[in-house]
Design an enzyme around this catalytic site. Structure first.
Site, PDB file in Angstrom:
ATOM      1  N   CYS A   1     -59.146  66.768 -63.904  1.00  0.00           N
ATOM      2  CA  CYS A   1     -59.038  65.305 -64.021  1.00  0.00           C
ATOM      3  C   CYS A   1     -60.444  64.714 -64.098  1.00  0.00           C
ATOM      4  O   CYS A   1     -60.737  63.846 -64.923  1.00  0.00           O
ATOM      5  CB  CYS A   1     -58.316  64.712 -62.816  1.00  0.00           C
ATOM      6  SG  CYS A   1     -56.676  65.387 -62.502  1.00  0.00           S
TER       7      CYS A   1
ATOM      8  N   ASP B   1     -55.272  56.874 -38.564  1.00  0.00           N
ATOM      9  CA  ASP B   1     -53.944  57.082 -37.985  1.00  0.00           C
ATOM     10  C   ASP B   1     -52.866  57.284 -39.039  1.00  0.00           C
ATOM     11  O   ASP B   1     -51.741  57.667 -38.717  1.00  0.00           O
ATOM     12  CB  ASP B   1     -53.535  55.866 -37.137  1.00  0.00           C
ATOM     13  CG  ASP B   1     -54.461  55.644 -35.961  1.00  0.00           C
ATOM     14  OD1 ASP B   1     -54.921  56.645 -35.389  1.00  0.00           O
ATOM     15  OD2 ASP B   1     -54.727  54.468 -35.628  1.00  0.00           O
TER      16      ASP B   1
ATOM     17  N   CYS C   1     -30.884  55.530 -51.622  1.00  0.00           N
ATOM     18  CA  CYS C   1     -30.072  54.315 -51.491  1.00  0.00           C
ATOM     19  C   CYS C   1     -28.783  54.424 -52.291  1.00  0.00           C
ATOM     20  O   CYS C   1     -27.702  54.107 -51.789  1.00  0.00           O
ATOM     21  CB  CYS C   1     -30.853  53.093 -51.985  1.00  0.00           C
ATOM     22  SG  CYS C   1     -31.830  52.277 -50.719  1.00  0.00           S
TER      23      CYS C   1
ATOM     24  N   HIS D   1     -30.615  44.010 -49.911  1.00  0.00           N
ATOM     25  CA  HIS D   1     -32.021  43.614 -49.864  1.00  0.00           C
ATOM     26  C   HIS D   1     -32.280  42.177 -50.277  1.00  0.00           C
ATOM     27  O   HIS D   1     -33.402  41.682 -50.120  1.00  0.00           O
ATOM     28  CB  HIS D   1     -32.851  44.592 -50.700  1.00  0.00           C
ATOM     29  CG  HIS D   1     -32.772  45.990 -50.182  1.00  0.00           C
ATOM     30  ND1 HIS D   1     -33.334  46.365 -48.982  1.00  0.00           N
ATOM     31  CD2 HIS D   1     -32.160  47.105 -50.663  1.00  0.00           C
ATOM     32  CE1 HIS D   1     -33.088  47.646 -48.757  1.00  0.00           C
ATOM     33  NE2 HIS D   1     -32.372  48.119 -49.770  1.00  0.00           N
TER      34      HIS D   1
ATOM     35  N   CYS E   1     -28.173  46.829 -55.026  1.00  0.00           N
ATOM     36  CA  CYS E   1     -29.448  46.644 -54.323  1.00  0.00           C
ATOM     37  C   CYS E   1     -29.444  45.279 -53.639  1.00  0.00           C
ATOM     38  O   CYS E   1     -29.842  45.128 -52.485  1.00  0.00           O
ATOM     39  CB  CYS E   1     -30.616  46.713 -55.293  1.00  0.00           C
ATOM     40  SG  CYS E   1     -30.677  48.167 -56.364  1.00  0.00           S
TER      41      CYS E   1
END
Lengths: 288, 157
Positions: free
Chosen positions: A104, A79, A249, A208, A204
Site C-alpha cells: 500500500c 484504553d 439486525c 432506530h 430499521c
C-alpha cells in the site's frame, strides 16, 4: 376517601415510573479523545440533516446510548481495544504483499494519504459510476494493482485496513453525497430502511427511528448511526463493519439477510451513513 | 396384550397428532381484530402462558412490555404499552386477536404477529438469517397462544 388517596398514590407512582423511562434518552455527555497527537473533539450530537427534518431534529452517535464504562473506553486511545487492529493494519500497509512485491505504502506513501475518504463513503466513484465503500476501494487495489485474490469483505485483513483508513478521517464531519449520481442508490437504501422484513416484520425505522432511546429488554435502542463504524464490539471482542451489524439486525427480525457487499447492503450503508451527515467520523469506536 | 398395545398407541396418537379442532393460522377468523373462539378448542394454561411470555425464544413479551405481575423477569422493555390491567381494557377475544396478529387491530403496530405464516418480506428460518427450507411455522403454536391468553385474562387491576 381512603380509596381516592390510594388511587392518587398509584397515579403518582405510575407517573414517576413513566418519567423514569424518559431518562432512557441519549446520555447527556460529550466526547474528547486523548490521542498521540493531543485531544480531539468529536461531534456526537448535532442538528439532523435536512433530509431527516420530517422525522427528527437531532442526531446522536450511538456512543450516547451506551453505558458509562463503554463510553469511557473511547475517551483515550490507550484504553480503546480497537487500536490493536489499527496497529496491525499499519504493518499490513507497509508490507510488500502484492504478487510483484507491491505494498500500500509503495503507491500511497503513509496512511494519512487516505484522510477524508471515510467521511464521504459510501460514494459513487466519479470515473466508474460504481457505488464504492472503503472496502471496495481496498479490494480494487488488492486485485488490480497487487494481483491478489480479493480479500474477504468481513475478514481480518479487510477489517484491519478499514480501521486504519477510517482513523485517518477521525474527527472529520460525515458528508455523504445523496444527490446526483448517488440519488438512485440513496433511494434504494431508503426503501430498504423502511421495509418491514422477516417473520417479525420489523424495519430499521421501527427500532432506530420510532423507538430510539427506548429499551428492548436490556438493549438501549440507538439511532443506528454508522459514523462510529468500524466499531470494536465488546460482545464480539473484535472489529465489526456496518454491514456486519446490518446482517445481525436483519437476522434478528427472523429474516433471510442480505450479504455484506450485496447491492442492497451497500445502498443501505449509503443511506444510513447519510442520516449521520454532520456527526464526526469516530475512527474505531467502542460499543458493546 | 394386543388390546392394551392398541389402546396405548391410540392414546399416544391423541397426544401427538394435531388436535382436529385446532385452527390453522391461515384459517383464523378475525372480527374487528378479535378472535372469538379458542384456537385449540379449549382454555389455555395460565402458568404455561407466563413461561411463554418471559422466554426469549418464545413469546418474549417482556422484551417490549412492562409486566408488573412478573417482577422476576428483569430488564423489561418499554417500547410497548405496559400489560398490567390489560384484562380490564380488552376482552378475551380481543386479547387473543392481539397476540395472534396485532396488526388486525392496530394496522401499523410494531408488534410481531405470533400466529401468522404467510405474507412476509424475506422471511428466514427462525434466527438463522437463512431462507427457510420448509413451510414457515407460526412463532407460537395454537396451544401457546391460548396459554398466553389464559395468563393475560388474569391481569385485572
Amino acid at each position: 376517601m381512603q380509596r381516592h388517596v390510594a388511587r392518587l398514590a398509584t397515579t403518582l407512582a405510575l407517573g414517576l415510573a413513566l418519567t423514569g423511562t424518559a431518562f432512557a434518552d441519549p446520555v447527556d455527555d460529550s466526547l474528547s479523545i486523548e490521542t498521540d497527537d493531543g485531544v480531539l473533539e468529536i461531534v456526537t450530537t448535532t442538528a439532523a440533516p435536512a433530509h431527516l427534518s420530517d422525522v427528527m431534529d437531532t442526531i446522536y452517535s450511538g456512543w450516547h446510548f451506551r453505558e458509562d464504562e463503554t463510553r469511557a473506553l473511547q475517551r483515550d486511545d490507550f484504553d480503546n481495544p480497537g487500536m490493536v487492529y489499527v496497529d496491525r493494519a499499519l504493518d499490513s500497509w507497509n508490507k510488500a504483499q502484492g504478487a510483484k512485491g507491491e505494498s500500500c505504502a509503495g503507491c500511497h506513501e503513509g496512511p494519512e494519504s487516505m484522510k477524508g475518504l471515510r467521511a464521504v463513503t459510501p460514494r459513487v466513484d466519479a470515473t466508474t459510476g460504481a457505488l464504492m465503500t472503503v472496502e471496495n476501494y481496498v479490494n480494487e487495489c488488492v486485485t488490480d494493482r497487487m494481483g491478489l485474490e480479493a480479500w474477504g469483505m468481513t475478514g481480518d485483513k479487510m477489517k484491519d485496513m478499514l480501521a486504519l483508513i477510517s482513523m485517518q478521517s477521525r474527527g472529520e464531519v460525515v458528508n455523504i453525497a445523496i444527490d446526483g449520481a448517488a440519488a438512485p442508490f440513496w433511494e434504494a437504501g431508503k426503501e430498504i430502511y423502511y421495509t418491514r422484513f422477516g417473520q417479525l416484520e420489523m424495519s430499521c425505522a421501527n427500532c432506530h427511528e420510532d423507538n430510539q432511546g427506548r429499551y428492548i429488554r436490556a438493549d438501549h435502542l440507538s439511532q443506528g448511526q454508522v459514523n462510529g463504524f468500524p466499531v470494536y464490539r465488546l460482545k464480539d471482542a473484535g472489529i465489526l463493519t456496518a454491514q456486519q451489524r446490518f446482517v445481525g439486525c436483519v437476522r434478528d427480525t427472523r429474516a433471510e439477510t442480505f450479504k455484506p457487499d450485496s447491492a442492497e447492503f451497500k445502498a443501505l450503508e449509503l443511506y444510513v451513513a447519510s442520516r449521520g451527515n454532520g456527526l464526526s467520523v469516530e475512527g474505531v469506536s467502542v460499543r458493546h | 396384550m394386543t388390546r392394551q398395545f392398541w389402546l396405548a398407541t391410540a392414546a399416544m396418537l391423541c397426544i401427538t397428532s394435531p388436535v382436529a379442532s385446532e385452527t390453522a393460522p391461515s384459517a383464523v377468523t378475525y372480527v374487528d381484530g378479535a378472535i372469538d373462539v379458542s384456537l385449540t378448542g379449549s382454555p389455555g394454561d395460565a402458568a404455561a402462558g407466563k413461561k411463554v411470555m418471559t422466554t426469549a425464544s418464545l413469546g418474549n413479551c417482556v422484551a417490549c412490555h412492562q409486566i408488573g405481575t412478573i417482577p422476576e423477569a428483569d430488564f423489561q422493555g418499554d417500547i410497548a404499552p405496559p400489560l398490567d390491567g390489560v384484562a380490564d381494557r380488552y376482552s378475551e377475544a380481543e386479547l387473543r386477536g392481539l397476540v395472534a396478529n396485532a396488526k388486525m387491530t392496530f394496522e401499523d403496530s410494531f408488534m410481531p404477529a405470533f400466529y401468522k405464516t404467510e405474507g412476509f418480506t424475506r422471511p428466514g428460518a427462525a434466527y438463522s438469517g437463512k431462507a427457510p427450507t420448509e413451510d414457515l411455522p407460526p412463532i407460537l403454536t395454537a396451544q401457546q397462544i391460548e396459554d398466553v391468553v389464559a395468563y393475560l385474562i388474569t391481569m385485572t387491576e
